[in-house]
Structure formats: C-alpha cells, structure tokens
Design an enzyme around this catalytic site. Structure first.
Site, PDB file in Angstrom:
ATOM      1  N   ASP A  87       0.845  -1.203   0.000  1.00  0.00           N
ATOM      2  CA  ASP A  87       0.000   0.000   0.000  1.00  0.00           C
ATOM      3  C   ASP A  87       0.873   1.242   0.000  1.00  0.00           C
ATOM      4  O   ASP A  87       2.070   1.170   0.327  1.00  0.00           O
ATOM      5  CB  ASP A  87      -0.948   0.014   1.208  1.00  0.00           C
ATOM      6  CG  ASP A  87      -0.223   0.146   2.551  1.00  0.00           C
ATOM      7  OD1 ASP A  87       0.837  -0.497   2.719  1.00  0.00           O
ATOM      8  OD2 ASP A  87      -0.713   0.868   3.441  1.00  0.00           O
ATOM      9  N   GLU A 152       0.064  -0.912   5.945  1.00  0.00           N
ATOM     10  CA  GLU A 152       1.135  -0.321   6.746  1.00  0.00           C
ATOM     11  C   GLU A 152       0.939   1.178   6.910  1.00  0.00           C
ATOM     12  O   GLU A 152       1.110   1.730   7.992  1.00  0.00           O
ATOM     13  CB  GLU A 152       2.508  -0.599   6.108  1.00  0.00           C
ATOM     14  CG  GLU A 152       3.675  -0.384   7.063  1.00  0.00           C
ATOM     15  CD  GLU A 152       4.152   1.052   7.154  1.00  0.00           C
ATOM     16  OE1 GLU A 152       4.897   1.364   8.099  1.00  0.00           O
ATOM     17  OE2 GLU A 152       3.792   1.887   6.300  1.00  0.00           O
TER      18      GLU A 152
HETATM   19  N1  BES Z   1       8.677   3.309   5.416  1.00  0.00           N
HETATM   20  C1  BES Z   1       8.032   4.078   6.421  1.00  0.00           C
HETATM   21  C2  BES Z   1       8.763   4.036   7.747  1.00  0.00           C
HETATM   22  C3  BES Z   1       9.986   4.887   7.808  1.00  0.00           C
HETATM   23  C4  BES Z   1       9.926   6.225   7.492  1.00  0.00           C
HETATM   24  C5  BES Z   1      11.151   4.344   8.234  1.00  0.00           C
HETATM   25  C6  BES Z   1      11.048   7.009   7.555  1.00  0.00           C
HETATM   26  C7  BES Z   1      12.280   5.116   8.312  1.00  0.00           C
HETATM   27  C8  BES Z   1      12.242   6.453   7.966  1.00  0.00           C
HETATM   28  C9  BES Z   1       6.618   3.568   6.620  1.00  0.00           C
HETATM   29  O1  BES Z   1       5.991   3.253   5.412  1.00  0.00           O
HETATM   30  C10 BES Z   1       5.795   4.641   7.253  1.00  0.00           C
HETATM   31  O2  BES Z   1       5.599   5.653   6.647  1.00  0.00           O
HETATM   32  N2  BES Z   1       5.300   4.371   8.431  1.00  0.00           N
HETATM   33  C11 BES Z   1       4.356   5.229   9.068  1.00  0.00           C
HETATM   34  C12 BES Z   1       3.720   4.400  10.140  1.00  0.00           C
HETATM   35  C13 BES Z   1       2.425   4.900  10.642  1.00  0.00           C
HETATM   36  C14 BES Z   1       1.395   5.113   9.559  1.00  0.00           C
HETATM   37  C15 BES Z   1       1.892   3.974  11.699  1.00  0.00           C
HETATM   38  C16 BES Z   1       5.064   6.436   9.629  1.00  0.00           C
HETATM   39  O3  BES Z   1       6.210   6.350  10.090  1.00  0.00           O
HETATM   40  O4  BES Z   1       4.449   7.510   9.618  1.00  0.00           O
HETATM   41 MN    MN Z   2       7.124   2.116   4.212  1.00  0.00          MN
HETATM   42 MN    MN Z   3       5.363   5.210   4.527  1.00  0.00          MN
END
Ligand code: BES
Ligand code: MN
Ligand code: MN
Length: 456
Positions: A87, A152
């Site tokens: 997603d 996610e």
């Molecule tokens: N890939 C990201 C996580 C991430 C962002 C890791 C920046 C390292 C650096 C992931 O897809 C993401 O965006 N996660 C969300 C989680 C939330 C929706 C629970 C986030 O971090 O905002």
């Molecule tokens: Mn991600």
């Molecule tokens: Mn993300």
C-alpha cells in the site's frame, strides 16, 4: 561474476518495467475509493510469488488483504521472514507532482511515482533476488517466508491479529525489512532503531452552526482559537512536550550513543538546503540527528476550521479539528500516552467547547540488537551490493510490525534500507534511485547466501 549477479544484470531492465506495472496501481490504503486498487496490487504481488512456484495465499482481513508466500525447500537451513507493504500514502497535493504519481517516469536516473521507494520498489528487490536464484541455481539457498501487507500506511491495524493467530506458520530465525533509507547517497546503513507513534484527531465543537463574527465574536468561545491554544499548550518554547508523565519512560541516551550519533557524516547545511529552511529547531539540548531519530516529538499533521475558500469571510466557525501525532522512543507506551493526553486536553478545554478525541493508531518504538551473526551477514551482503560497509543508525519513522515480530514471534528484524532521505516519501515527487534499486536486488541475492551460512 556469479551466475546470480549475471542474471540480475541481464534482466535488470525487465525488473524496472515490472516495478512500473506495480507502481501504476494506485493502492492508497487510507482512501476507501481505492479499496479495489489496493486489492489489485496485492493480487499483483501474489502473482509474482506464484510465478516463482511459491506456496502463495491472499489472506483476507476486515481491511486490506495480506499476501503470504513461502518456499521451504532447504531442510536444516535458517528461515528468513521478509516483510514489506504494497500500500502507499495518498498522493496529494497532486498539483505539486511534476509527472502524475501513478504514471512512473524516469528522470535523472530516478524512477518517480508514489510508492517508488516506500515501499513497492524496496519490497520488490527481495522478490527479484529470489527469482535470480531460482532461475540460475534452481532454488534458493535458504528457506523464505514473505509477509506483504496492504495496511502499513494506515497503522497495520489487522496485521497483529494475523501474526498472533499464525505464529507457527510465521516461525523464523530472522526478519528482513527494506523500508528505510541509506544514511546518505553512497553510505548504506543498517538501521537499529525506529520510533513508535501515537496518532490522534481532536474535534472541537462550539456553537450549533457557523456565526457572523461581528454579531457574535467576543461573546462566544471560538473553536479555532480554542484549538490553537490547546495545541500550542502541548509543547513549550524549549520543544518539551507538556503532557504530564510523557517523559517518564523515555530512556536517556548514553554518552556512547551520543558519540555514535555525532560520528555519523551528517551535513547540517546540506540538510537545511535539501528541505528549504534557513534554520533547524527542536528540543533544547539535542542535536538534529538525535532530535529526528532518538527523541520523542509532537507534530500537527493537519488543521481544519473556518473558511478555506477564496477571499475573506467574517465567520466564527462552529467547529475546529486537528490531526496530530507523537513519535515515541522505545519503552514509551502509546496507550499510556493516550490516557495522559486525554486528561490533559480535558483540562485545557475552555468553557463553551465540546471535545472529542479519536485515536487513529499507535505503535511502540524499537531498538534491535547489533551483536548478532545475522547483522554481520547483512553487513557483508551490503558491502557486496553497495561496494562499502554500512553505517549503523536509528531512524525517526515507524514500522509498527517490528515490535510485534519481537513480542509475538520472539524474532529480531534486520532493517536494510535502500532509500535516500531526499526520496520524497509521503510527499510530492516520490522517487527511487534506479541504481539503488539494482544494488538492493544484488544485496538481497547475496544476503540469502550469507544468512544461510549462519548456524542457527
Ligand atoms: N517506510 C516508512 C517508515 C519509515 C519512514 C522508516 C522514515 C524510516 C524512515 C513507513 O511506510 C511509514 O511511513 N510508516 C508510518 C507508520 C504509521 C502510519 C503507523 C510512519 O512512520 O508515519
Ligand atoms: Mn514504508
Ligand atoms: Mn510510509
């Protein structure tokens, strides 16, 4: 050159085309009008696994489906669980994209599209690396299980239940996730910490409908002013969060950790230039590097109230709302933060205003141990794929499932990111450097062999 590396070189252009096919599917999990597209992306991913002869299943949830696939043909070898997500974030603001978000476009060695790096492109590297082994050696050198979800970006709501009810099926020695970044271009990294998150929406209601601000202003609490004051009261001038108990479970950074942060090759001037600001600010007493990866934070993510159209309108709005979130460090409990926040907001809410607090999602932060043979194996694979050894760092973003894997399966995660911090994830013009896409595949292919050699 090994047969696998040769195969990757030969088929690289096709891999890019296949990734483009996946990127054309607007699998925006937050937007219910894209529900069918999210499923279509999941089916596309499942099709890839079926093409490799993996036992594959599309697992239904009350939300978007989970794709599960496995190939367990190497008795005695370790089992690696690969996690990724198909997603993507909403593409807006649409008018700021140079080329449309779901029409993948190559420019300057990059592939531009929503999801290019987060996470379709990165996740796909672990599928193509498996293909290379199967097409050259006939099979993988290690047992693999793939868990690719479609929720996610909206907090992985149904994944925890799936993991809790499929513990045997998901049993593994190590988890691999590519959904983070390199430290900088040419400086690959193994990430050993992620922040958690607690995400809320605050809705304030005042009068029963919008009012003339001349006739009523001054005599009625303005919900937009109430909201501004309440939000402003959640953080002080030193960048400290003003929710009672908020810092109770925050672990102090050790001198050793702070030394490691300071030793990373961080260019603050370049950082400011990249994001277009003339100053960096944050919690007093901490460096930029610490603030954005190892300290808890408060951010407003969206604000809505009053007249948003062209020109001026003298109105006293009936409602005001805000979406906001806290990034958490390991040991902080999102549920505890929610309770403390709710009490504090009730205290801050002025007379004449009704308050509703909605909790969207929460996940704890994590740090993973670095003294494992799997980490050493991953470092060797990265050196093979990227031509230099990784640095070790913490990232500020969140991947909710990492703590679930630890808690439910007792297994640690290798966070091996191929992205760059100027990839514009969640922003307009998201991109993935194509050279990094291919380096990621090469690293992954090498990783299977390196992990297989670890005695479990
Ligand atoms: N890939 C990201 C996580 C991430 C962002 C890791 C920046 C390292 C650096 C992931 O897809 C993401 O965006 N996660 C969300 C989680 C939330 C929706 C629970 C986030 O971090 O905002
Ligand atoms: Mn991600
Ligand atoms: Mn993300």
């Amino acid at each position: 050159m090994s047969d696998v590396d040769q195969y990757l070189q030969q088929h690289g252009p096709r891999f890019e085309e296949e990734l483009c096919d996946l990127l054309r599917i607007p699998s925006v999990s937050a937007d219910s009008t894209h529900k069918a597209d999210v499923r279509r992306a999941g089916e596309w991913v499942a099709g890839q696994f079926r093409g490799l002869g993996f036992k594959t299943e599309i697992c239904e949830t009350p939300g978007h489906p989970i794709v599960y696939a496995e190939s367990l043909g190497v008795p005695g070898a370790p089992t690696v669980l690969v996690y990724g997500h198909y997603d993507v974030q909403p593409p807006d603001p649409l008018n700021e994209w140079k080329t449309p978000p779901f029409e993948p476009t190559r420019r300057d060695g990059n592939l531009y599209a929503r999801g290019a790096t987060d996470d379709k492109g990165q996740m796909f590297t672990h599928i193509k690396s498996a293909e290379a082994w199967i097409k050259t050696a006939g099979k993988l050198p290690i047992n693999v299980k793939y868990l690719i979800e479609g929720e996610e970006e909206v907090g992985s709501e149904h994944l925890e239940h799936f993991i809790a009810t499929n513990k045997d099926r998901l049993k593994s020695d190590v988890v691999v996730i590519s959904d983070t970044s390199q430290f900088a271009a040419g400086v690959p990294a193994i990430t050993y910490g992620l922040r958690g998150i607690a995400y809320f929406e605050l809705k304030l209601t005042g009068p029963k409908q919008d009012l003339h601000s001349g006739s009523f202003g001054g005599a009625v609490t303005n919900p937009a002013i109430a909201l501004s004051k309440m939000l402003a009261a959640l953080i002080d001038a030193d960048g400290r969060i003003q929710v009672p108990g908020f810092y109770d479970d925050v672990t102090t950074l050790t001198d050793e950790e702070r030394k490691q942060f300071a030793a990373l090759p961080f260019d603050e001037a370049g950082f400011k230039k990249q994001i277009g600001v003339d100053a960096v600010t944050g919690e007093q007493g901490f460096t930029t590097q610490e603030r954005k990866s190892a300290r808890p934070t408060f951010d407003i993510n969206g604000l809505t109230s009053g007249y948003q159209g062209e020109g001026a309108k003298t109105v006293l709005p009936a409602r005001a709302s805000a979406k906001f979130s806290f990034r958490l460090v390991p040991k902080q409990d999102p549920k505890k933060i929610q309770a403390a926040l709710e009490a504090q907001l009730k205290k801050l809410c002025p007379p004449g205003i009704r308050l509703e607090l909605v909790s969207h999602h929460g996940a704890p932060g994590v740090v993973v141990p670095l003294d494992s043979p799997y980490v050493a194996a991953a470092a060797r694979a990265i050196e093979h794929g990227f031509g230099r050894a990784p640095v070790y760092m913490r990232e500020g973003g969140s991947i909710p499932v990492v703590s679930t894997f630890r808690q439910q399966l007792g297994v640690d995660t290798l966070l091996l990111g191929w992205g760059l911090d100027d990839d514009n994830t969640h922003s307009p013009n998201e991109k993935f450097c194509l050279a990094d896409f291919h380096r990621g595949i090469r690293t992954s292919a090498h990783l299977w062999k390196e992990l297989a050699a670890v005695k479990s």
